[in-house]
Design a protein around this motif. Structure first.
Motif, PDB file in Angstrom:
ATOM      1  N   TYR A 258       0.833  -1.211   0.000  1.00 34.01           N
ATOM      2  CA  TYR A 258       0.000   0.000   0.000  1.00 34.01           C
ATOM      3  C   TYR A 258       0.864   1.257   0.000  1.00 34.01           C
ATOM      4  N   ARG A 259       1.900   1.274   0.823  1.00 36.43           N
ATOM      5  CA  ARG A 259       2.782   2.445   0.862  1.00 36.43           C
ATOM      6  C   ARG A 259       3.457   2.663  -0.497  1.00 36.43           C
ATOM      7  N   VAL A 262       0.912   4.135  -2.939  1.00 36.14           N
ATOM      8  CA  VAL A 262       0.682   5.559  -2.677  1.00 36.14           C
ATOM      9  C   VAL A 262       1.863   6.385  -3.169  1.00 36.14           C
ATOM     10  N   ARG A 272      -2.850  12.177  -0.557  1.00 39.15           N
ATOM     11  CA  ARG A 272      -1.721  11.355  -0.114  1.00 39.15           C
ATOM     12  C   ARG A 272      -1.651  11.311   1.422  1.00 39.15           C
ATOM     13  N   LEU A 275      -4.470   9.049   2.788  1.00 40.26           N
ATOM     14  CA  LEU A 275      -4.249   7.617   2.566  1.00 40.26           C
ATOM     15  C   LEU A 275      -3.128   7.090   3.452  1.00 40.26           C
ATOM     16  N   LEU A 303      -7.192   4.282  -4.396  1.00 38.68           N
ATOM     17  CA  LEU A 303      -6.018   4.136  -5.255  1.00 38.68           C
ATOM     18  C   LEU A 303      -6.394   3.785  -6.689  1.00 38.68           C
TER      19      LEU A 303
END
Length: 804
Positions: A258-259, A262, A272, A275, A303
């Motif tokens: 996920y990181r 992003v 950003r 999230l 996303l």
């Protein structure tokens, strides 16, 4: 000096400043000394009688303490033992002798020297008083409780206290050995009265026991949480091992993924940060929890949205015009408006999105033109059907905390399109409903407002999304059911019904090739001549659009495919002669409504959501008592038109040759055929008037004349709407002349050229003119109407063609 210490009141001796340590008389204590001047003070005391003044620092941070950094009361102690440690520190053991009060600090270099006054304690009685005994017992109880709650205190402390009943010893020993704050110990040291010293100690212990109980509860909860976390951690590690064995990715990999997503995505700063905050929240959730599932769905949705992704649109008028002409026949107004938008876009690329609303009958190509616009401008397309939507959350979405929450249809359409500048088609806008769950049309106000939708907030996203670059194209069959505020935010473009010639061209250019391809046929295998196509349109379809025509062409292809397969013939020819073999009996008779003149029968014109229709009006007059009967499933407006027509006829009775009492001894029955179909509207006024006059006077009405217009009590003919659809209906039904209000002459420019060439139009402003043009009596107009006729309509049966 030790032999005479109690004989002197003021003495001078080396002093040792202690940090957070308090030494009491008659008790042993060992501690480490590291500061250079403190070690020198110890060495100086060892060279003398080993006595040193121990005093606590007020300010623990002071490295070189002065007198203001030290308490006044301390303890004179004897050094019992000194042990030098490898790190240049010194460990010393001392025994307290007597309290002392520092008068002044004589020196600070090379060590501290203090002048002090020796303090004598207040003598105690041989036997304790009841109050003192009660205080001692309280201290016993509190020390016992403190010992139970704390593992830092040895049980031997409690036993030593029980072995003594000396209040001085009990107070000093307890304060020395319990882990109290050095400020509290200093309070005990400075109190010279044993009873007061016990009272202060009791208050301090009560507070410490209460604090320790709270600490114990917190420690229990922390231990319990730690045990649970350890269990979760252990199980999570086991799950990771199993996932690795099975080839799946673990939770840690999921957070990292996920990181990474992003970081790679081109997101606005606000998005950003939001999230990343949600990812941190997900990281703290137990694996498989309901909250974690909600967060994963939210992150995936956000996303997948195209926050900054846009397609490079084709802002070229010539190229867009070529695509629109290839996809659609006619629709000049719509094409012109789209090309205007493209032209402005070509000159000003920063132009924000527009909101168009295509209004017209079903099947005229509203949705398909929107799809062609998207293809012509190289924009992504998403279609949103609003028919029957009655929940506001369908537009704005649900809060993500709700079970089964999801974004609204607008954000879902953007997600489907994959760009921030798509063409969004809002189908069936006029069929949006509302109930106790909200009004979706009100939620659309923000979506379709070009000044507000740059910060559109969906309840699920909880972040603004820019819709200003979206080209919204709404479709509707009518504007009557669209709320006015919503209608005000859109540019209305009306699409009228197709003429028969337009249907022929659409079928030849688009529908027939499409059906042949869909059924695996070629033009050489199945041939459809123009005469057969015209007969299909005139005899099997009566519609504004081309949907039924498309279904009939589909049927022709199916039947042809069967013939090719079963009869093994090489080709099928469809002509007017064999058309009934494919489509069955002709559904509509040619020129059904255009017939011989009849008494009391008039061809009215009506507008419906599917186009124009011929609306017959029948009137019968019989002997009676003056009753007026209205049948045919009529609305209130049409009933009022009939009453207004009767009042007008009564006012013109003498001019029409009617007896003045006809309304008393005649019953008039007005009927509109097809009684199952509801009918309403004011535009049948002149048709009802003409039918009544025809029936009352026995004068026939021309069968090839159709009329539309609203009538007043004075006989004025008022303007109507839907003239384009009504004139097409007249042409389809074989009419040759159309009587229309004079105020509608300006609308004739909107009518198709083929219709203008095929029909004659007579504009009227008074009902007398209508009667003069529509009634036929022995080849002459009705008696008494000569002065009311327009110059162009003096001869019976003639008409004025305003379009030449």
């Amino acid at each position: 000096m030790s032999d005479t210490i109690h004989e002197r009141e003021v003495v001078a001796m080396p002093a040792l400043a202690l940090r957070a340590i308090t030494v009491f008389p008659h008790l042993l204590l060992h501690f480490d000394v590291g500061r250079e001047f403190s070690i020198r003070a110890l060495e100086q005391a060892m060279t003398g009688n080993r006595e040193i003044f121990l005093v606590t620092q007020k300010d623990l941070a002071a490295e070189n303490p002065a007198q203001e950094h030290l308490y006044q009361v301390g303890t004179v102690a004897t050094i019992k033992q000194i042990l030098r440690l490898p790190d240049n520190n010194v460990r010393v053991m001392v025994e307290g002798k007597q309290r002392g009060k520092m008068l002044q600090l004589l020196t600070t270099e090379p060590y501290l020297t203090a002048e002090l006054e020796l303090l004598e304690e207040e003598p105690t009685a041989r036997e304790n008083t009841p109050r003192t005994e009660a205080l001692i017992r309280q201290i016993y109880s509190m020390v016992e409780r403190y010992t139970e709650l704390s593992d830092r205190v040895s049980p031997e402390l409690y036993l030593k206290l029980l072995a003594s009943d000396d209040p001085v010893y009990i107070a000093d020993y307890t304060a020395q050995n319990l882990p109290l704050r050095f400020e509290d110990k200093q309070l005990i040291l400075e109190e010279l009265r044993p009873a007061k010293r016990l009272e202060k100690l009791v208050r301090i212990l009560a507070r410490e026991v209460e604090i320790r109980q709270v600490e114990s509860e917190l420690e229990g909860k922390v231990q319990e949480q730690m045990a649970e976390n350890q269990r979760d951690y252990y199980m999570r590690e086991q799950l990771k091992v199993l996932q690795r064995e099975l080839g799946d990715r673990g939770d840690g990999d999921e957070i990292a993924e996920y990181r990474e997503r992003v970081a790679k995505a081109k997101l606005p700063d606000e998005v950003r940060e939001k999230l990343l905050k949600e990812i941190k929240h997900l990281e703290k959730q137990p694996y498989g929890s309901a909250e974690a599932s909600v967060l994963r769905g939210y992150l995936d949705t956000c996303l997948e949205l195209p926050w900054t992704v846009r397609t490079k649109e084709r802002a070229n008028v010539a190229a867009v015009s070529k695509v629109l002409e290839a996809d659609h026949y006619g629709m000049e107004k719509v094409k012109e408006r789209i090309l205007e938008f493209v032209a402005v876009k070509q000159l000003s690329p920063n132009l924000k999105g527009q909101v168009l609303c295509l209004v017209g009958p079903p099947g005229v190509g509203k949705t398909s033109i929107a799809m062609s616009v998207a293809r012509a401008m190289n924009r992504k397309l998403a279609r949103i059907s609003l028919g029957g939507v009655h929940d506001e959350a369908e537009i704005r979405g649900h809060r993500k905390t709700y079970v089964g929450a999801m974004p609204g249809r607008i954000i879902a359409g953007i997600r489907q399109a994959g760009s921030v500048n798509p063409v969004l088609v809002l189908d069936e806008l006029d069929k949006v409903g509302s109930d106790h769950r909200g009004d979706p049309s009100a939620a659309l106000l923000e979506v379709l407002d070009v000044h507000q939708n740059a910060t559109f907030r969906d309840h699920y996203l909880e972040m603004p999304f820019d819709l200003s670059e979206v080209l919204f194209i709404a479709t509707a069959n009518t504007t009557d059911t669209i709320p006015r505020p919503l209608l005000d935010r859109m540019e209305i473009i009306e699409l009228g019904s197709y003429t028969d010639e337009e249907k022929v061209q659409i079928a030849k250019r688009h529908l027939w090739p499409k059906e042949l391809k869909a059924h695996g046929l070629t033009r050489t295998q199945v041939k459809l001549n123009d005469q057969a196509l015209h007969q299909i349109i005139s005899g099997y379809t009566r519609e504004s659009g081309v949907r039924r025509l498309e279904r009939l062409l589909d049927k022709l292809c199916r039947k042809s495919a069967m013939k090719l397969v079963q009869e093994e013939c090489k080709s099928v020819h469809i002509t007017p002669d064999n058309l009934s073999d494919f489509l069955g009996t002709r559904r509509y008779a040619k020129d059904k409504a255009a017939g011989q003149p009849q008494v009391g029968v008039v061809n009215g014109l009506a507008w419906t959501s599917v186009g124009g229709e011929i609306l017959e009006v029948e009137v019968n007059v019989v002997e009676g008592t003056g009753k007026v009967e209205l049948t045919g499933n009529l609305g209130d407006v049409m009933k009022e038109s009939a009453r207004a027509a009767l009042s007008f006829i009564r006012s013109r009775a003498s001019q029409l040759g009617l007896p003045g009492t006809f309304y008393k001894d005649k019953d008039i029955h007005v009927h509109f055929p097809e009684g199952a179909v509801p009918k309403d509207g004011p535009s049948a006024g002149i048709a009802i008037t003409t039918a009544m006059v025809s029936a009352l006077t026995g004068t026939p009405v021309r069968g090839d004349v159709a009329m539309t217009g609203e009538i007043t009590l004075r006989g004025r003919v008022l303007a109507i709407g839907g003239l384009k659809e009504k004139t097409m209906a007249a042409l389809r039904n074989g009419m040759s002349t159309v009587i229309l209000p004079e105020d509608n002459v300006k609308d004739l420019e909107e009518i198709d050229p083929l219709v203008r060439e095929s029909l004659k139009f007579i504009p009227v402003s008074q009902a007398d003119q209508v009667l003069a043009c529509a009634l036929v009596s022995d080849g002459q107009p009705p008696k008494g109407n000569d002065t009311l006729l327009p110059p162009e309509a003096k001869a019976p049966g003639t008409a004025v063609n305003l379009c030449q």
